[in-house]
Design a protein around this motif. Structure first.
Motif: not given
Length: 212
Positions: A40-42, A118-119, A178-185
């Motif tokens: 999700x974050x690289x 992220x967790x 939102x960054x994590x959510x968008x990346x995971x999506x």
């Protein structure tokens, strides 16, 4: 090195012995130890630091739960507001512990290895989902008790600060969710496309075999 297990005995899903033998291309090693670049974050996340973080949070949760159980047993039924608050906090802690156990012991999915922030974001969303399930009457949680309205009200009021406090995060930690959510999506969409393509290929191959 930590104890390599939680207080309740759950062991690490990816222990040092496994890391030493593995040949997974996603996993690297440097002077600090074994690490992985998260989906999700690289971002480089070290296995040892990740597990130590979960061990620390589990210990804090267990201590907090022990204190809460004492307060719940000593609080008279007439103090409904206090009971609702204690139960709301207990629901949050129980859910957090359940997920710590799951993430910590998972030995099949490297996706559980992530940064603390992220967790924390994952847990924030899990609490929100569970809160909605309680509101819809879909979660049979004994801690809701006879005053679900008050318990839900307290969950809604305290869950963010409770998680920030336990994780020892600054307030801005959840502002980037939102960054994590968008990346995971985005990652999930890519996986779905790959899966669909593979299914199409398998379907064509199966038809060709039947024709021949």
């Amino acid at each position: 090195m930590g104890a390599e297990k939680l207080i309740n005995g759950f062991k690490r899903g990816f222990p040092p012995q496994w890391l030493e033998r593995q040949s997974e291309p996603k996993i690297g090693k440097d002077e600090k130890g074994y690490f992985i670049y998260t989906i999700s974050e690289n971002t480089k996340v070290y296995f040892e630091e990740y597990y130590q973080f979960l061990e620390k949070i589990e210990q804090k949760c267990q201590l907090d739960l022990s204190s809460l159980e004492g307060k719940l047993s000593q609080t008279p039924p007439t103090r409904s507001e206090s009971l609702a608050y204690y139960r709301a906090r207990k629901i949050i802690l129980d859910l957090l512990l359940k997920n710590i156990f799951s993430f910590y012991s998972d030995s099949s999915n490297l996706g559980v290895i992530m940064t603390p922030w992220c967790f924390g974001t994952v847990m924030l969303e899990k609490v929100e989902i569970y809160k909605d399930r309680i509101a819809r009457g879909e979660a049979n949680d004994p801690d809701v008790g006879d005053f679900p309205f008050y318990v839900l009200g307290y969950i809604d009021e305290i869950y963010k600060n409770t998680l920030l406090e336990l994780f020892e995060f600054p307030e801005k930690a959840f502002s980037v969710r939102w960054q994590y959510t968008e990346l995971l999506k985005r990652y999930s969409k890519v996986l779905s496309n790959v899966t669909a393509s593979l299914q199409s290929i398998l379907f064509l191959a199966k038809n060709q075999n039947q024709e021949t």
